[in-house]
Design an enzyme around this catalytic site. Structure first.
Site, PDB file in Angstrom:
ATOM      1  N   CYS A   1     -44.053 -42.089  21.547  1.00 13.21           N
ATOM      2  CA  CYS A   1     -42.501 -42.208  20.974  1.00 13.21           C
ATOM      3  C   CYS A   1     -42.522 -43.138  20.348  1.00 13.21           C
ATOM      4  O   CYS A   1     -41.704 -43.393  19.106  1.00 13.21           O
ATOM      5  CB  CYS A   1     -41.588 -41.653  22.383  1.00 13.21           C
ATOM      6  SG  CYS A   1     -39.842 -42.674  22.229  1.00 13.21           S
TER       7      CYS A   1
ATOM      8  N   GLY B   1     -57.755 -44.797  31.143  1.00 14.47           N
ATOM      9  CA  GLY B   1     -57.976 -44.376  32.192  1.00 14.47           C
ATOM     10  C   GLY B   1     -58.493 -42.851  32.401  1.00 14.47           C
ATOM     11  O   GLY B   1     -58.253 -42.012  32.142  1.00 14.47           O
TER      12      GLY B   1
ATOM     13  N   HIS C   1      -8.376 -40.755  19.614  1.00 11.59           N
ATOM     14  CA  HIS C   1      -8.046 -40.428  18.588  1.00 11.59           C
ATOM     15  C   HIS C   1      -7.453 -41.378  17.466  1.00 11.59           C
ATOM     16  O   HIS C   1      -7.238 -42.499  17.856  1.00 11.59           O
ATOM     17  CB  HIS C   1      -6.257 -39.915  18.479  1.00 11.59           C
ATOM     18  CG  HIS C   1      -6.189 -39.370  16.996  1.00 11.59           C
ATOM     19  ND1 HIS C   1      -6.493 -38.145  16.289  1.00 11.59           N
ATOM     20  CD2 HIS C   1      -5.296 -39.513  16.150  1.00 11.59           C
ATOM     21  CE1 HIS C   1      -5.901 -38.413  15.015  1.00 11.59           C
ATOM     22  NE2 HIS C   1      -4.990 -39.395  14.933  1.00 11.59           N
TER      23      HIS C   1
END
Ligand code: FAD
Ligand code: NAD
Length: 472
Positions: A43, A116, A451
């Site tokens: 990512c 690992g 708004h």
């Protein structure tokens, strides 16, 4: 034996590092093993973050080329300094990876640099060997192991990725010049995002997709509208076609395609080919076979409802267990897994995980699609509102798309929401919260929205569920 931990996470992506941080917050002694030399996984290094940096840069180019003049801003010919654009992207990545390293330190999580593997599965004392970047091996013991090794590009037979002329998403993030033409294999999220980047910078993009539709898991109406919008922007589609071979040469790559249902073959030439037909779980070298962790026939690590594998004390999260291959889904599993290890109850609501495609306009979906509800025989109501009727969208000059809310016909509970439009990925998050609270469409409709905001489109879609939209 070097050190003992309560939990060792193998893989430092969004699933792994978040799991370790949460475990440490809960008082467990935690470590993360990462072999790529930087934290953040796919990512942060070659996925979400660099692609969004390039999407933002190329969006600005598109705005300058196609939108500025409408605002009375005349800039003349826009020139692209690709080297600076790529350097900015690299800098953004660096800020994020070093930020994660800081977070691990702050939370007292050990960062074990290297690859690992689980060497021995032993109740409450599993042995993990870490081979560091100089090849030196160190063994650690841990009560719990979390496999968070992520995923890798799915290869396509007959199309060999060399990361020069035939690239994966990783190669598509580092092209040193804007190619004249690009064939993208796969009209999924990567194909459309990276296709948008290079199309905006001037590349002639053709997307070849096996199915008859783009973005296959998304709502049908969204897919159709998005295809029309992308075609209007200049992206070309060859749907219902498969690529049988791609041959790189001096003058580019010759790509052989043929209709998926059979028919005459044809050849398209392109400077660059991007293979984006999905990702597959990555477990190479993690020692899972040595200790008998079960994987599915597609290679995903199998887990139970507590994210535990068939081997006691060995858990798995993120892309490597399948489902939606998304960073935020991996993070949710990381948190849940850590909480389970610390003896808490944890739950993930997989129905309220949004999927977002960061094209412009964006595409966002959460919960069920109309197709899924029909297939399941669920009676539902639809409320839909277009951005053309939203004042802010008009003021911004961003009126493509709509928001659609699907609600249960009897209870009015929100079952799904699908948006094509400006900032759709941000707009959908209010529906995510609503769904987490088990809200009805009326709850959204009765919530006062400021708004003028794009989010009023979501409120109007909720009002439209009961045919009482105000501004259309
Ligand atoms: P990963 O992020 O893949 O991390 C796994 C890590 O484990 C890797 O760093 C790897 O080096 C390491 N590792 C593997 N084996 C070992 C080992 N034996 N020892 C030590 N380390 C090991 N998702 C979104 O939600 N939003 C987006 O915008 C988005 N954009 C994307 C764009 C692209 C181009 C790509 C390719 C993906 C994108 N994704 C996006 C998907 C997202 O990157 C993944 O869903 C997410 O990274 C999965 O997290 P993970 O922690 O499960 O695995
Ligand atoms: P994808 O699954 O989104 O799309 C792959 C596409 O390739 C599909 O449309 C599929 O039908 C098509 N395809 C498969 N085999 C083909 C073939 N032989 N010929 C032509 N088309 C073929 O996969 P992706 O775009 O590679 O992305 C991989 C993963 O990364 C996804 O799971 C996605 O969730 C994640 N990702 C997410 C984001 C985001 O959240 N914004 C961005 C990029 C990647």
């Amino acid at each position: 034996m070097a050190d003992n931990f309560d939990v060792i996470v193998i893989g430092g992506g969004p699933g792994g590092y978040v799991c370790a941080i949460r475990a440490a917050q809960l008082g467990l002694k935690a470590a993360v093993i990462e072999g790529r030399g930087a934290l953040g996984g796919t990512c942060t290094n070659v996925g979400c973050i660099p692609s969004k940096a390039l999407l933002q840069s190329s969006h600005l180019v598109d705005e300058a080329n196609h939108a500025f003049a409408d605002h009375g801003i005349l800039v003349g010919k826009v020139e692209i300094d690709l080297a600076t654009m790529l350097a900015r992207k690299d800098d953004v990545v660096k800020q994020n990876t070093t930020g994660i390293e800081f977070l691990l330190k702050k939370n007292k999580v050990a960062y074990l640099k290297g690859w690992g593997r689980v060497a021995k599965a032993q109740r409450e004392a599993h042995e993990i060997v870490v081979k560091d970047l100089d090849g030196k091996e160190t063994t650690y013991t841990t009560k719990y192991v979390v496999i968070a090794t992520g995923s890798d590009v799915t290869p396509l037979p007959g199309v060999t990725i060399d990361e020069k002329q035939i690239v994966s998403s990783t190669g598509a993030l580092v092209l040193s010049k804007v190619p004249k033409s690009m064939v993208i294999i796969g009209a999924g999220v990567i194909g459309l995002e990276m296709g948008s980047v290079w199309r905006r910078l001037g590349t002639d993009v053709t997307v070849v997709e096996f199915l008859d539709v783009i973005l296959p898991p998304m709502d049908g109406e969204v897919r159709k509208q998005m295809q029309r919008i992308l075609e209007k922007q200049g992206m070309k589609f060859k749907l219902g076609h498969k690529v049988t071979a791609a041959k790189p040469g001096k003058d580019g790559v010759a790509v052989n395609i043929e209709p998926a249902k059979g028919g005459a073959a044809q050849t398209i030439n392109a400077e660059i080919v991007l293979v984006a037909i999905g990702r597959r779980p990555y477990i190479a070298g993690a020692g899972l076979d040595t200790v008998g962790v079960k994987v599915s026939n597609r290679g995903f690590v199998e887990v139970d409802e507590n994210l535990q594998t068939n081997v006691e004390g060995i858990f798995a999260i993120g892309d490597v267990i399948g489902g939606q291959m998304l960073a935020h889904k991996a993070e949710e599993e990381g948190v849940a897994c850590a909480e389970i290890l610390a003896g808490h109850a944890a739950h993930i609501n997989y129905d309220a995980i949004a999927g977002v495609v960061y094209t412009w306009p964006e595409v966002a979906g959460i919960g069920k699609t109309e197709e899924q509800l029909k297939d399941a025989g669920v009676a539902y109501k639809v409320g839909k509102f277009p951005f053309t009727a939203n004042g802010r969208a008009r003021a911004n000059g961003d009126t493509d798309g709509f928001a659609k809310i699907l609600a249960d016909a009897t209870t009015d509970r929100v079952l799904g929401c699908h948006i094509v439009g400006p900032a759709a990925g941000d707009l959908i998050m209010e529906v995510a919260v609503a769904m987490e609270f088990g809200a009805s469409s009326e709850d959204i409709a009765r919530t006062c929205h400021a708004h003028p905001q794009l989010a009023e489109t979501v409120k109007e879609a909720a009002l439209a569920v009961d045919k009482r939209a105000l501004h259309i």
